[in-house]
Write an enzyme that holds these catalytic residues in place. Structure first.
Site, short mmCIF file in Angstrom:
data_model
loop_
_atom_site.label_atom_id
_atom_site.label_comp_id
_atom_site.label_asym_id
_atom_site.label_seq_id
_atom_site.Cartn_x
_atom_site.Cartn_y
_atom_site.Cartn_z
N CYS A 2 0.83 -1.19 0.00
CA CYS A 2 0.00 0.00 0.00
C CYS A 2 0.87 1.25 0.00
O CYS A 2 2.09 1.18 -0.01
CB CYS A 2 -0.89 0.01 1.25
N GLU A 79 3.72 -6.76 4.34
CA GLU A 79 3.21 -8.12 4.50
C GLU A 79 3.91 -8.76 5.70
O GLU A 79 5.13 -8.67 5.83
CB GLU A 79 3.51 -8.98 3.25
N ASP A 101 -3.44 -9.16 7.69
CA ASP A 101 -2.31 -8.96 8.59
C ASP A 101 -2.34 -7.57 9.22
O ASP A 101 -1.73 -7.34 10.26
CB ASP A 101 -0.98 -9.21 7.88
N GLY A 376 14.79 -12.05 -6.50
CA GLY A 376 15.97 -12.58 -5.83
C GLY A 376 16.93 -11.58 -5.23
O GLY A 376 18.09 -11.92 -4.96
#
Length: 609
Positions: A2, A79, A101, A376
């Site tokens: 967000c 997250e 969450d 990665g």
């Protein structure tokens, strides 16, 4: 993921601040295109734009909770990867109304106060308005994946996920001073930790949190890389690494929307794609993977020590090995040059030139297929993958290993700022402060002592530049990118693994290769490290040269008030080929950087003071 913002004052009535709030919210809409909200309290205005990933219907923000007669309101970006564990623990004291969450973070704060951050495994930046205690609590994740900038006045604190949102507030000046000039010319695209470049704008550092109350802003460090004795065999270390990496990737695959992966054909993205593919197969799903290349790069690719081979043959090897749905984005020179300006809009600062611009284009294409992608980043910093970790001469050089160009850079400072700044001291002091901050042990030999410094330097500087890039370029298109190697547990552990293990068999990231050898074909497992691809097409150099030449001919902005015009003209004659920022920014990228700088000064109406 967000966008968050807000303004807090214990003197002014923030309920009268709607116009400023709406302007700040508008600047963050690309970070959160799905939902938006503003809550106005007497002392706090809280702003949110949402990219819905978990509990799409129930995770709206700002989110408020009443508990024990007190009211708490949160705006949150990020997250949590241990949401389920925390929810089970909190369920003893709380009922939950959503599966998001966000509610877990809010109730963690209510239950544990400021210590809640020590319990989180995730990427986040958030603010909780604790109305009963008359304070706002601010926090940023340990690694610094999610951004949080702020500006403090005598009467208020203004904060936001991105600098452009801060600049929408009428109390935030659009000014740069001598320190700003030093950051832009001597450090960019890196930034001194905590510095927002524009005068007065700062950033909450990774692993820091704090409160704003009537007594002002008080920030503290809650996490850092700590040294401890680690006495494990290589086999035990490899097993430990394997467990950590697999757990991190699997945790980060949790989503209520489809998940895909970046795939460069290198070790790190290939590992993530392999694990993700296996997990999705258990659900009867096929993984979508995404790669980027440049028009005619097969024709113009130039083999070098840093980039010994191009990506396509290794990408094809991985897609055949995994059986993924693969998607290519091929970038051509005209759209790459055009995206230089958009990349500045996204970063809020001039950045890594075409390296930023190509990623922005790439993320825009990925967004057409999904909302969450795994990438990665940061394995090189933690496992010792860069050349400057392994070349003993570069490793022992007393200075930033990726930025040995201070003497060259300082020539570009205008006379006024050059007289105010001791360039060598500015850069060296920043380097030395970070190196000295690295925690060491009395038992460390010379190599281990230096490798701890190198890790800390990369952690606070090079890695932050890449994380800035990935967050801004992806969120500009409403794409959430997760970075499994940025799990703080991996960072803590690897900081204490001896160098001879990381450099196993004399190979960069030898430990990671050995630990994860069952997940990749031999060809990819032992591929020599290759950096993020950039264009080798001579048309790009010609295009940016023409564009900067036109800027200097018009001379309608403040670029030449900040930058030495003679040095810019010399740059355009292509007389020197000096790296601006490691192997990622050479002559074409340096020219493109000054194009971005000019655009940034004009776009945000920046004044020199």
């Amino acid at each position: 993921m967000c966008g968050i913002a807000g303004a807090v004052s214990f003197i002014n009535d923030m309920r009268e601040d709607m116009n400023a709030c709406q302007s700040m919210q508008k600047a963050l809409l690309r970070r959160g295109p799905d939902q938006r909200g503003i809550v106005l309290k007497r002392c706090a205005a809280l702003i949110h734009t949402r990219l819905a990933v978990i509990d799409i219907s129930g995770g709206r923000q700002p989110m408020t909770c009443l508990n024990g007669g007190s009211e708490y309101t949160i705006v949150y970006n990020g997250e949590l990867y241990n949401t389920d564990e925390l929810r089970r623990e909190l369920s003893i004291d709380f009922d939950f109304e959503t599966h998001s969450d966000t509610e877990v973070v809010l109730k963690s704060y209510i239950r544990w106060g400021e210590d809640c951050v020590n319990r989180f495994n995730g990427i986040f930046a958030f603010a909780v308005y604790d109305e009963g205690r008359e304070k706002v609590f601010l926090a940023r994740d340990r690694i610094g994946v999610k951004p949080l900038f702020y500006y403090e006045t005598k009467e208020s604190l203004i904060f936001a996920s991105e600098i452009p949102a801060l600049l929408e507030h009428p109390e935030v000046p659009h000014e740069i001073d001598a320190q700003s000039a030093a950051e832009l010319i001597l450090m960019a695209p890196g930034r001194t930790p905590g510095c927002g470049v524009i005068k007065g704008i700062k950033e909450v550092k990774p692993g820091w949190c704090g409160t704003y109350s009537p007594e002002g802003l008080k920030l503290r460090e809650y996490w850092r890389l700590r040294a401890y004795e680690l006495n494990e065999s290589f086999e035990q270390t490899a097993e430990h690494v394997r467990e950590l990496v697999l757990d991190s990737i699997r945790r980060q695959l949790v989503s209520d929307v489809p998940v895909c992966t970046f795939l460069s054909g290198g070790l790190d993205s290939s590992l993530i794609s392999s694990v993700a593919c296996a997990e999705l197969k258990k659900q009867g799903k096929i993984l979508d993977t995404f790669s980027v290349d440049y028009r005619d790069n097969d024709k113009y690719f130039q083999k070098s020590h840093f980039q010994p081979n191009s990506d396509p043959e290794f990408i094809n090897c991985m897609t055949e090995y995994l059986g993924t749905n693969h998607h290519w984005t091929v970038v051509d020179t005209p759209e790459l040059v055009e995206a230089l300006d958009e990349a500045v809009d996204a970063r809020g600062l001039p950045g890594m030139a075409d390296v930023d611009a190509s990623l922005l284009i790439f993320c825009r294409e990925i967004k057409k297929y999904g909302t969450v992608a795994l990438s990665g980043e940061c394995a090189d910093e933690l496992f010792g993958g860069y050349p400057w970790y392994r070349d003993k001469d570069i490793r022992m050089t007393d200075g930033f290993p990726w930025a040995q160009s201070t003497a060259y850079r300082k020539k570009f400072l205008c006379a006024d700022y050059a007289s105010q700044i001791d360039a060598e001291d500015y850069v060296y002091s920043a380097y030395r402060e970070t190196a000295d901050y690295a925690m060491k042990l009395p038992s460390d030999n010379e190599t281990e002592y230096r490798m701890r410094e190198m890790t800390q330097l990369n952690f606070h500087w090079f890695m932050q530049t890449l994380l800035d890039r990935k967050d801004r370029m992806s969120m500009y298109s409403g794409l959430e990118v997760r970075v499994p190697f940025c799990d703080y547990r991996i960072a803590e552990y690897l900081y204490n693994v001896r160098w001879e293990y990381k450099d196993w068999q004399g190979r960069e990231k030898g430990l990671l290769r050995e630990a994860m050898k069952d997940w990749l074909p031999e060809k990819v497992l032992w591929r020599k490290k290759s950096p993020y691809p950039k264009t080798h097409n001579p048309n790009f150099l010609a295009a940016v040269t023409a564009k900067l030449s036109a800027i200097l001919e018009s001379d309608s902005g403040v670029l030449t008030e900040l930058v030495n015009r003679q040095e810019l003209e010399k740059l355009l004659r292509h007389e020197e080929h000096i790296q601006w920022y490691g192997q990622l920014m050479n002559l074409p990228q340096t020219i493109a950087f000054f194009i971005q700088l000019d655009y940034w000064l004009k776009k945000f109406h920046i004044k020199l003071v």
